[in-house]
Each structure stands twice: as structure tokens, then as C-alpha cells.
Motif scaffolding. Structure first.
Motif, PDB file in Angstrom:
ATOM      1  N   GLN A 157      -1.466  24.309  29.072  1.00  0.00           N
ATOM      2  CA  GLN A 157      -1.206  25.558  29.785  1.00  0.00           C
ATOM      3  C   GLN A 157      -1.792  25.369  31.174  1.00  0.00           C
ATOM      4  N   VAL A 158      -1.007  25.660  32.194  1.00  0.00           N
ATOM      5  CA  VAL A 158      -1.486  25.460  33.554  1.00  0.00           C
ATOM      6  C   VAL A 158      -1.104  26.651  34.430  1.00  0.00           C
ATOM      7  N   ARG A 159      -2.068  27.028  35.270  1.00  0.00           N
ATOM      8  CA  ARG A 159      -1.812  28.037  36.300  1.00  0.00           C
ATOM      9  C   ARG A 159      -2.031  27.339  37.634  1.00  0.00           C
ATOM     10  N   VAL A 214      -3.414  14.961  34.497  1.00  0.00           N
ATOM     11  CA  VAL A 214      -2.503  16.064  34.824  1.00  0.00           C
ATOM     12  C   VAL A 214      -2.996  16.751  36.094  1.00  0.00           C
ATOM     13  N   GLU A 215      -4.286  17.037  36.140  1.00  0.00           N
ATOM     14  CA  GLU A 215      -4.853  17.689  37.330  1.00  0.00           C
ATOM     15  C   GLU A 215      -4.708  16.806  38.567  1.00  0.00           C
ATOM     16  N   ARG A 216      -4.929  15.518  38.425  1.00  0.00           N
ATOM     17  CA  ARG A 216      -4.788  14.604  39.560  1.00  0.00           C
ATOM     18  C   ARG A 216      -3.362  14.630  40.117  1.00  0.00           C
ATOM     19  N   LEU A 217      -2.390  14.579  39.234  1.00  0.00           N
ATOM     20  CA  LEU A 217      -0.990  14.610  39.662  1.00  0.00           C
ATOM     21  C   LEU A 217      -0.654  15.912  40.381  1.00  0.00           C
ATOM     22  N   LEU A 218      -1.156  17.016  39.870  1.00  0.00           N
ATOM     23  CA  LEU A 218      -0.895  18.314  40.505  1.00  0.00           C
ATOM     24  C   LEU A 218      -1.580  18.413  41.863  1.00  0.00           C
ATOM     25  N   MET A 229       0.720  11.205  25.126  1.00  0.00           N
ATOM     26  CA  MET A 229      -0.516  11.871  25.475  1.00  0.00           C
ATOM     27  C   MET A 229      -0.887  11.543  26.920  1.00  0.00           C
ATOM     28  N   ILE A 230      -1.490  12.533  27.563  1.00  0.00           N
ATOM     29  CA  ILE A 230      -1.974  12.348  28.925  1.00  0.00           C
ATOM     30  C   ILE A 230      -3.231  13.201  29.084  1.00  0.00           C
ATOM     31  N   GLU A 231      -4.267  12.606  29.567  1.00  0.00           N
ATOM     32  CA  GLU A 231      -5.529  13.315  29.699  1.00  0.00           C
ATOM     33  C   GLU A 231      -5.418  14.435  30.736  1.00  0.00           C
ATOM     34  N   ALA A 232      -6.161  15.496  30.500  1.00  0.00           N
ATOM     35  CA  ALA A 232      -6.153  16.650  31.400  1.00  0.00           C
ATOM     36  C   ALA A 232      -6.508  16.237  32.826  1.00  0.00           C
ATOM     37  N   LEU A 262      -6.273  25.606  40.513  1.00  0.00           N
ATOM     38  CA  LEU A 262      -5.689  25.190  39.240  1.00  0.00           C
ATOM     39  C   LEU A 262      -6.548  25.643  38.072  1.00  0.00           C
ATOM     40  N   GLN A 263      -5.863  26.012  37.004  1.00  0.00           N
ATOM     41  CA  GLN A 263      -6.524  26.204  35.723  1.00  0.00           C
ATOM     42  C   GLN A 263      -5.682  25.439  34.710  1.00  0.00           C
TER      43      GLN A 263
END
Length: 85
Positions: free
Chosen positions: A33-35, A7-11, A1-4, A20-21
Motif C-alpha cells: 500500500q503506498v501513498r 520500492v521507495e528508492r524507485l519512487l 518479491m521486492i523489498e520495501a 511517501l508512505q
């Protein structure tokens, strides 16, 4: 598991200009799901774009993230999709 948020921080580290979405599809923090809309994708094939995203997520792709529905666009391509041109 990884918090959203992680994920956003890494991107954002890799794609600082990105729009980002991010959606947790199951509520289990492992199906996302990521855009990503970024100039970094200019001149790259779809496979190369996705590889850039996988690289940004690093080891999370081999463990914490079980599934990733991914859409990548350059700003120009996204403008065509949304009709903003």
C-alpha cells in the motif's frame, strides 16, 4: 518479491519531492500500500497519476509486485484531506 526499500528508492527517483508512505500489507514483499504526495501530479487525472507511479516502478509491476493499493495526491489535495489548510 521486492523489498520495501527498493520500492521507495524507485519512487523517489521519479518523485524527488514526494511525501511517501509505504506499507507491506502481508509481510511477503509483494503486496504493498503506498501513498504518494507530489507536485508531479498537478494537472493530471487520477489515471494519469497512477500511470506515473506504475511507470516509476517499471518491471516490478509485472512481476515482483503482485498487488498495489495506491493513493496519489498533489500537495494541495493532501492538505485538504488532512485539514492542514
Amino acid at each position: 518479491m521486492i523489498e520495501a526499500a527498493e520500492v521507495e528508492r524507485l519512487l523517489r527517483i521519479r518523485f524527488s519531492d514526494a511525501e511517501l508512505q509505504l506499507v507491506d500489507l502481508t509481510g511477503t514483499q509483494d503486496h504493498y500500500q503506498v501513498r504518494v504526495v507530489s507536485q508531479a501530479f498537478s494537472g493530471k487525472s487520477l489515471i494519469e497519476q497512477h500511470q506515473l507511479v506504475y511507470g516509476a516502478l517499471g518491471s516490478a509491476m509485472s512481476g515482483a509486485i503482485h498487488a498495489l493499493a495506491l493513493k496519489t495526491y498533489t500537495p494541495d489535495a493532501w492538505a485538504k484531506v488532512t485539514g492542514d489548510r
